[in-house]
Design a protein around this motif. Structure first.
Motif, PDB file in Angstrom:
ATOM      1  N   PRO A 149      25.038  -2.584  54.822  1.00 22.78           N
ATOM      2  CA  PRO A 149      23.974  -2.078  55.707  1.00 22.78           C
ATOM      3  C   PRO A 149      23.063  -3.203  56.197  1.00 22.78           C
ATOM      4  CG  PRO A 149      24.195  -0.704  53.756  1.00 22.78           C
ATOM      5  CD  PRO A 149      25.041  -1.914  53.519  1.00 22.78           C
ATOM      6  N   ARG A 150      22.532  -3.030  57.384  1.00 17.09           N
ATOM      7  CA  ARG A 150      21.607  -4.016  57.939  1.00 17.09           C
ATOM      8  C   ARG A 150      20.296  -4.008  57.164  1.00 17.09           C
ATOM      9  NH1 ARG A 150      22.768  -5.704  63.285  1.00 17.09           N
ATOM     10  NH2 ARG A 150      24.748  -4.901  64.039  1.00 17.09           N
ATOM     11  N   ARG A 151      19.451  -4.981  57.483  1.00 24.46           N
ATOM     12  CA  ARG A 151      18.174  -5.093  56.770  1.00 24.46           C
ATOM     13  C   ARG A 151      17.311  -3.846  56.937  1.00 24.46           C
ATOM     14  NH1 ARG A 151      16.347 -11.370  58.104  1.00 24.46           N
ATOM     15  NH2 ARG A 151      18.102 -12.378  57.037  1.00 24.46           N
ATOM     16  N   ASP A 152      17.489  -3.166  58.088  1.00 19.88           N
ATOM     17  CA  ASP A 152      16.700  -1.951  58.295  1.00 19.88           C
ATOM     18  C   ASP A 152      17.324  -0.739  57.619  1.00 19.88           C
ATOM     19  OD1 ASP A 152      18.902  -1.493  59.880  1.00 19.88           O
ATOM     20  OD2 ASP A 152      17.824  -1.337  61.768  1.00 19.88           O
ATOM     21  N   GLY A 153      18.471  -0.948  56.917  1.00 15.46           N
ATOM     22  CA  GLY A 153      19.119   0.129  56.191  1.00 15.46           C
ATOM     23  C   GLY A 153      20.133   0.914  57.001  1.00 15.46           C
ATOM     24  N   ARG A 154      20.262   0.589  58.294  1.00 15.66           N
ATOM     25  CA  ARG A 154      21.201   1.337  59.136  1.00 15.66           C
ATOM     26  C   ARG A 154      22.640   0.994  58.763  1.00 15.66           C
ATOM     27  NH1 ARG A 154      23.953   0.778  63.925  1.00 15.66           N
ATOM     28  NH2 ARG A 154      23.179  -1.321  64.286  1.00 15.66           N
ATOM     29  N   PRO A 155      23.511   2.010  58.544  1.00 16.92           N
ATOM     30  CA  PRO A 155      24.908   1.744  58.220  1.00 16.92           C
ATOM     31  C   PRO A 155      25.612   1.018  59.362  1.00 16.92           C
ATOM     32  CG  PRO A 155      24.331   4.025  57.745  1.00 16.92           C
ATOM     33  CD  PRO A 155      23.201   3.448  58.542  1.00 16.92           C
ATOM     34  N   VAL A 156      26.618   0.249  59.018  1.00 14.85           N
ATOM     35  CA  VAL A 156      27.379  -0.527  59.993  1.00 14.85           C
ATOM     36  C   VAL A 156      28.705   0.171  60.272  1.00 14.85           C
ATOM     37  CG1 VAL A 156      28.535  -2.717  60.410  1.00 14.85           C
ATOM     38  CG2 VAL A 156      26.290  -2.691  59.319  1.00 14.85           C
ATOM     39  N   ARG A 157      29.080   0.193  61.541  1.00 15.72           N
ATOM     40  CA  ARG A 157      30.347   0.793  61.963  1.00 15.72           C
ATOM     41  C   ARG A 157      31.275  -0.312  62.465  1.00 15.72           C
ATOM     42  NH1 ARG A 157      29.840   5.773  65.937  1.00 15.72           N
ATOM     43  NH2 ARG A 157      29.118   6.690  63.962  1.00 15.72           N
ATOM     44  N   LEU A 158      32.432  -0.465  61.804  1.00 13.74           N
ATOM     45  CA  LEU A 158      33.399  -1.498  62.152  1.00 13.74           C
ATOM     46  C   LEU A 158      34.642  -0.878  62.786  1.00 13.74           C
ATOM     47  CD1 LEU A 158      33.379  -3.559  58.802  1.00 13.74           C
ATOM     48  CD2 LEU A 158      31.853  -3.804  60.761  1.00 13.74           C
ATOM     49  N   THR A 159      35.214  -1.569  63.760  1.00 18.77           N
ATOM     50  CA  THR A 159      36.473  -1.136  64.360  1.00 18.77           C
ATOM     51  C   THR A 159      37.490  -2.253  64.238  1.00 18.77           C
ATOM     52  OG1 THR A 159      35.467   0.389  65.945  1.00 18.77           O
ATOM     53  CG2 THR A 159      37.654  -0.454  66.488  1.00 18.77           C
ATOM     54  N   GLU A 160      38.581  -1.986  63.510  1.00 19.21           N
ATOM     55  CA  GLU A 160      39.655  -2.966  63.382  1.00 19.21           C
ATOM     56  C   GLU A 160      40.702  -2.731  64.480  1.00 19.21           C
ATOM     57  OE1 GLU A 160      43.349  -4.324  60.473  1.00 19.21           O
ATOM     58  OE2 GLU A 160      41.825  -2.938  59.693  1.00 19.21           O
ATOM     59  N   ILE A 161      41.076  -3.812  65.144  1.00 20.25           N
ATOM     60  CA  ILE A 161      42.120  -3.779  66.167  1.00 20.25           C
ATOM     61  C   ILE A 161      43.408  -4.256  65.507  1.00 20.25           C
ATOM     62  CG2 ILE A 161      42.829  -4.669  68.419  1.00 20.25           C
ATOM     63  CD1 ILE A 161      39.766  -5.477  68.728  1.00 20.25           C
ATOM     64  N   ASN A 162      44.428  -3.413  65.495  1.00 18.55           N
ATOM     65  CA  ASN A 162      45.681  -3.826  64.875  1.00 18.55           C
ATOM     66  C   ASN A 162      46.873  -3.194  65.597  1.00 18.55           C
ATOM     67  OD1 ASN A 162      46.073  -1.140  63.623  1.00 18.55           O
ATOM     68  ND2 ASN A 162      44.426  -1.769  62.214  1.00 18.55           N
ATOM     69  N   ARG A 163      48.072  -3.569  65.141  1.00 16.51           N
ATOM     70  CA  ARG A 163      49.325  -3.077  65.737  1.00 16.51           C
ATOM     71  C   ARG A 163      49.331  -3.279  67.257  1.00 16.51           C
ATOM     72  NH1 ARG A 163      51.191  -3.538  60.821  1.00 16.51           N
ATOM     73  NH2 ARG A 163      51.356  -1.611  59.577  1.00 16.51           N
ATOM     74  N   LEU A 164      48.820  -4.436  67.693  1.00 17.48           N
ATOM     75  CA  LEU A 164      48.818  -4.768  69.124  1.00 17.48           C
ATOM     76  C   LEU A 164      50.178  -5.370  69.460  1.00 17.48           C
ATOM     77  CD1 LEU A 164      45.870  -6.330  71.079  1.00 17.48           C
ATOM     78  CD2 LEU A 164      48.228  -7.000  71.563  1.00 17.48           C
ATOM     79  N   VAL A 165      50.961  -4.628  70.230  1.00 16.80           N
ATOM     80  CA  VAL A 165      52.359  -5.010  70.475  1.00 16.80           C
ATOM     81  C   VAL A 165      52.759  -4.728  71.916  1.00 16.80           C
ATOM     82  CG1 VAL A 165      53.154  -4.699  68.096  1.00 16.80           C
ATOM     83  CG2 VAL A 165      53.108  -2.739  69.638  1.00 16.80           C
ATOM     84  N   ARG A 166      53.786  -5.471  72.352  1.00 12.82           N
ATOM     85  CA  ARG A 166      54.445  -5.196  73.625  1.00 12.82           C
ATOM     86  C   ARG A 166      55.923  -4.942  73.359  1.00 12.82           C
ATOM     87  NH1 ARG A 166      52.997 -10.697  76.315  1.00 12.82           N
ATOM     88  NH2 ARG A 166      52.875 -11.174  74.091  1.00 12.82           N
TER      89      ARG A 166
END
Length: 244
Positions: free
Chosen positions: A119-136
């Motif tokens: 959590p940030r210093r202000d206590g707000r939760p953090v939202r993460l987005t993982e980018i994966n399986r990027l394929v052609r």
């Protein structure tokens, strides 16, 4: 300079993608239905198998347990109605609790992701987005512009879901590309789940989004693009370009 590096350099310099070559016939669809999911898994299988990164899988489809989780979304890009490329986004929502919203990167780099998700210093939760399986698909392996089309939709979904940070577990030879997208090295290398290669954990925090969009306007999300892609979230097929 590789083809991917050249396209990246041109976009940073402000040169648009060649719509005559790439824009016509390009559409995108969120994998909400079984048919689109099969297209995503089929592209993955063909791509990773051609590179020697997996063994042949039953039915020619490559998926994993994360694909069944509600915090995961895959996008498929079609070129003249052929499945051409795909990417998956996995969200880790700090507000949802410690066990909710599992992502592959947290299993591979638990200590590093724990620090990033604190959590940030202000206590707000953090939202993460993982980018994966990027394929052609192997038939489009030299179509480097498809990579930026995928990232166009990645940026759209990252902004729409209000993610605080983008993560990627990048193969070592791909790290220069992600550095150009303002990702920085966090940890690694470590073996990535389900495939035969090692990756470095890289991250791009919210504070760098504006710089990324300014450097590569093709990736930017604005009101016009939100309107054009609104149907994506409902499972509709949308054109990559307005005139498609």
């Amino acid at each position: 300079m590789t083809g991917l590096q050249a396209v990246t350099t041109n976009l940073i310099r402000g040169a648009p993608l060649s719509r005559k070559r790439s824009g016509s016939g390009l559409t995108a669809r969120l994998a909400l239905d079984d048919e689109t999911k099969a297209d995503a898994y089929g592209i993955r299988h063909r791509s990773y198998l051609s590179g020697g990164y997996i063994d042949p899988q039953p039915g020619g489809l490559f998926s994993d347990a994360d694909d069944l989780q509600p915090n995961n979304r895959s996008i498929v890009i079609y070129k003249h109605r052929r499945p051409a490329a795909s990417v998956r986004l996995c969200m880790l929502d700090g507000q949802a609790g410690k066990t909710a919203g599992e992502i592959p990167a947290r299993r591979i780099f638990p200590e590093a992701v724990a620090r990033l998700a604190a959590p940030r210093r202000d206590g707000r939760p953090v939202r993460l987005t993982e980018i994966n399986r990027l394929v052609r698909h192997p038939d489009f392996v030299t179509d480097y512009e498809l990579v930026f089309v995928l990232f166009r939709f990645v940026s759209f979904l990252v902004i729409e879901t209000d993610a605080d940070m983008m993560l990627n577990c990048a193969r070592r030879n791909h790290t220069p590309f992600y550095e150009r997208l303002h990702f920085s090295y966090v940890d690694g290398p470590r073996r990535y789940a389900g495939v035969k290669f090692e990756t470095d954990l890289m991250a791009c925090p919210r504070e760098r989004y504006a710089r990324l969009m300014a450097d590569i306007p093709f990736l930017a999300t604005n009101d016009n693009r939100r309107r054009a892609y609104a149907g994506l979230m409902k499972g509709e097929t949308v054109p990559v370009f307005a005139e498609a």
